[in-house]
Enzyme design. Sequence first.
Site, PDB file in Angstrom:
ATOM      1  CG  HIS A 126      31.234 -43.376  25.953  1.00 61.54           C
ATOM      2  ND1 HIS A 126      31.030 -44.092  27.105  1.00 61.54           N
ATOM      3  CD2 HIS A 126      30.161 -43.633  25.151  1.00 61.54           C
ATOM      4  CE1 HIS A 126      29.882 -44.762  27.009  1.00 61.54           C
ATOM      5  NE2 HIS A 126      29.331 -44.494  25.843  1.00 61.54           N
ATOM      6  CG  ASP A 163      23.956 -43.195  27.375  1.00 60.89           C
ATOM      7  OD1 ASP A 163      23.648 -42.447  26.438  1.00 60.89           O
ATOM      8  OD2 ASP A 163      24.468 -44.326  27.215  1.00 60.89           O
ATOM      9  CG  HIS A 165      26.367 -47.299  26.414  1.00 60.80           C
ATOM     10  ND1 HIS A 165      25.471 -46.700  25.533  1.00 60.80           N
ATOM     11  CD2 HIS A 165      26.540 -48.564  25.989  1.00 60.80           C
ATOM     12  CE1 HIS A 165      25.137 -47.594  24.599  1.00 60.80           C
ATOM     13  NE2 HIS A 165      25.768 -48.725  24.859  1.00 60.80           N
ATOM     14  CG  ASP A 243      21.902 -45.191  24.971  1.00 61.40           C
ATOM     15  OD1 ASP A 243      21.596 -44.784  26.112  1.00 61.40           O
ATOM     16  OD2 ASP A 243      23.058 -45.112  24.504  1.00 61.40           O
TER      17      ASP A 243
HETATM   18 ZN   LIG Z   1      24.817 -44.728  25.294  1.00 60.89          ZN
END
Ligand SMILES: [Zn+2]
Length: 305
Positions: A126, A163, A165, A243
Amino acid sequence: MSLVMISHPSCGFHEVGDDHPESPNRLHAINDQLIASRLDAIIDKQQATQATKEQLYLAHDKAYVDSVFASVPEQGIVELAPDTQLGPRSLEAALYAAGANVMAVDLVMQGKAQQAFCAVRPPGHHAEYAKAMGFCFFNNIAVAAHYAMAQYGLERIAVIDFDVHHGNGTENIFFDDERVLFCSSFESPFFPYNMGPGNEHILNLPMPAGTYGDEFMQAIGDKWLPKIDAFAPQLILISAGFDSHYEDDMGHFNLVETDFHWLSAELKKLAVKHCDNKIVATLEGGYALNALGRSVIAHIKGIME
Ligand SMILES: [Zn+2]
């Protein structure tokens, strides 16, 4: 020659409160499963060295990197972004996390290992060019890619991010850099809510909450694998986030160990075909400790076997 796992005890010293999901226990859970699976007997383990500022400047704004160094508290916690906090030893951990990725590139590019898995934290995907975000300070996989291009002259690197995200930081850093083919699968709509527009070499693959493994595999088989094959990468990098496992309540995908194994094995086939089996993977998310440990083992087996 096999797989090297790179970590450092300091990656366990980045602590920002007992309730924070991005905790040192994540690395303990991976280590436990490594022993239980007996993989620890056949893989090489090495201690990371720290990334230098110059290596971080390859992927990040100089003023941003310097500001992170200047923000480290002597005690207590400093918040650089929502839910993204620095404790007294967080910078040290972040430097070993990025440094593990640099070391991994060296080992793989110099033929001292075939593949590397960096069991490190804090995660990185991120973190944008000039911004900390979502538990991440420095973008470990972006540092690895930039270092591989700068040090070894590579011109085609595939970065795969599974991931749950979106790897917004990695997209941000490589948006105008066609030497990198970036493939990110993620739940949408969901954090970080800033999926870029994508382009010819940024392949965003948003999928809805509730996505199962068969849908995931179908989409990746259709949309990514042929493009990675055509790109003919000289190195494959993986932002390995777990995740997206169904037991992990930080996301809402329903993936299981066999799905991570499948994707990892597909990437390995492409690595064998195009780049002499060279793969560097680094840990991103994964917060359900038991599932995280099992999933990392499935991933490592997928890229090794
Ligand atoms: Zn994540």
